[in-house]
Motif scaffolding. Structure first.
Motif, short mmCIF file in Angstrom:
data_model
loop_
_atom_site.label_atom_id
_atom_site.label_comp_id
_atom_site.label_asym_id
_atom_site.label_seq_id
_atom_site.Cartn_x
_atom_site.Cartn_y
_atom_site.Cartn_z
N SER A 1 -13.60 5.68 -20.04
CA SER A 1 -12.93 6.81 -19.39
C SER A 1 -12.82 6.58 -17.89
CB SER A 1 -13.72 8.08 -19.69
OG SER A 1 -13.15 9.17 -19.01
N VAL A 2 -13.88 6.10 -17.29
CA VAL A 2 -13.87 5.81 -15.85
C VAL A 2 -12.86 4.72 -15.53
CG1 VAL A 2 -15.25 4.82 -13.97
CG2 VAL A 2 -16.21 6.62 -15.42
N ARG A 3 -12.80 3.69 -16.36
CA ARG A 3 -11.83 2.61 -16.13
C ARG A 3 -10.40 3.13 -16.25
NH1 ARG A 3 -12.68 -3.14 -16.03
NH2 ARG A 3 -10.68 -3.06 -17.06
N ARG A 4 -10.14 3.98 -17.24
CA ARG A 4 -8.80 4.55 -17.39
C ARG A 4 -8.42 5.40 -16.18
NH1 ARG A 4 -10.32 6.95 -21.97
NH2 ARG A 4 -10.70 5.39 -23.51
N ARG A 5 -9.37 6.21 -15.73
CA ARG A 5 -9.11 7.07 -14.57
C ARG A 5 -8.84 6.22 -13.33
NH1 ARG A 5 -13.89 10.25 -13.79
NH2 ARG A 5 -13.51 10.67 -15.97
N ALA A 6 -9.62 5.16 -13.14
CA ALA A 6 -9.42 4.29 -11.99
C ALA A 6 -8.06 3.60 -12.06
CB ALA A 6 -10.54 3.24 -11.92
N ALA A 7 -7.65 3.19 -13.24
CA ALA A 7 -6.34 2.56 -13.40
C ALA A 7 -5.22 3.55 -13.09
CB ALA A 7 -6.19 2.01 -14.82
N ALA A 8 -5.37 4.79 -13.56
CA ALA A 8 -4.35 5.81 -13.29
C ALA A 8 -4.26 6.10 -11.80
CB ALA A 8 -4.66 7.08 -14.07
N GLU A 9 -5.42 6.19 -11.13
CA GLU A 9 -5.42 6.45 -9.70
C GLU A 9 -4.79 5.29 -8.93
OE1 GLU A 9 -9.42 7.40 -8.60
OE2 GLU A 9 -9.37 9.33 -9.65
N SER A 10 -5.01 4.09 -9.41
CA SER A 10 -4.42 2.92 -8.76
C SER A 10 -2.90 2.96 -8.86
CB SER A 10 -4.96 1.64 -9.41
OG SER A 10 -4.33 0.51 -8.88
N VAL A 11 -2.39 3.34 -10.03
CA VAL A 11 -0.94 3.45 -10.22
C VAL A 11 -0.37 4.52 -9.31
CG1 VAL A 11 0.84 4.11 -11.88
CG2 VAL A 11 -0.95 2.51 -12.55
N MET A 12 -1.07 5.67 -9.22
CA MET A 12 -0.60 6.76 -8.36
C MET A 12 -0.61 6.33 -6.89
SD MET A 12 -2.04 10.26 -10.20
CE MET A 12 -3.28 10.41 -8.98
N ALA A 13 -1.64 5.61 -6.49
CA ALA A 13 -1.72 5.15 -5.10
C ALA A 13 -0.59 4.17 -4.79
CB ALA A 13 -3.08 4.50 -4.83
N THR A 14 -0.29 3.29 -5.71
CA THR A 14 0.80 2.34 -5.51
C THR A 14 2.13 3.08 -5.38
OG1 THR A 14 -0.38 0.62 -6.74
CG2 THR A 14 2.00 0.36 -6.53
N ALA A 15 2.34 4.08 -6.21
CA ALA A 15 3.58 4.86 -6.13
C ALA A 15 3.66 5.59 -4.79
CB ALA A 15 3.65 5.86 -7.28
N ALA A 16 2.54 6.11 -4.32
CA ALA A 16 2.52 6.82 -3.04
C ALA A 16 2.87 5.87 -1.90
CB ALA A 16 1.16 7.46 -2.80
N VAL A 17 2.32 4.68 -1.92
CA VAL A 17 2.61 3.70 -0.87
C VAL A 17 4.08 3.32 -0.90
CG1 VAL A 17 2.19 1.32 -0.13
CG2 VAL A 17 0.27 2.81 -0.70
N GLU A 18 4.63 3.12 -2.09
CA GLU A 18 6.05 2.79 -2.20
C GLU A 18 6.92 3.92 -1.65
OE1 GLU A 18 6.48 1.90 -6.34
OE2 GLU A 18 5.72 -0.14 -6.10
N HIS A 19 6.54 5.15 -1.96
CA HIS A 19 7.30 6.32 -1.48
C HIS A 19 7.23 6.39 0.05
CE1 HIS A 19 8.82 10.39 -1.23
NE2 HIS A 19 7.78 10.69 -0.47
N LEU A 20 6.05 6.23 0.61
CA LEU A 20 5.89 6.30 2.06
C LEU A 20 6.63 5.16 2.76
CD1 LEU A 20 2.14 7.31 2.29
CD2 LEU A 20 4.14 8.73 2.83
#
Length: 52
Positions: free
Chosen positions: A14-33
């Motif tokens: 569960s922790v690994r899945r959450r970390a992977a999801a947060e990583s994807v969201m962070a990448t999307a945020a950086v691309e947006h910015l």
């Protein structure tokens, strides 16, 4: 013992899945910015050219 190990494994996954999801969201945020920054830079350069 087996149930405890399964519970820890489940928590770990569960922790690994959450970390992977947060990583994807962070990448999307950086691309947006980055895209926003590029748009602002283009507008600035265009306006700067008009003022000269």
């Amino acid at each position: 013992m087996v149930r405890e190990r399964d519970r820890y494994r489940s928590a770990w996954l569960s922790v690994r899945r959450r970390a992977a999801a947060e990583s994807v969201m962070a990448t999307a945020a950086v691309e947006h910015l980055t895209a926003e920054r590029d748009l602002w830079r283009q507008r600035y350069e265009r306006l700067r050219g008009e003022v000269r």
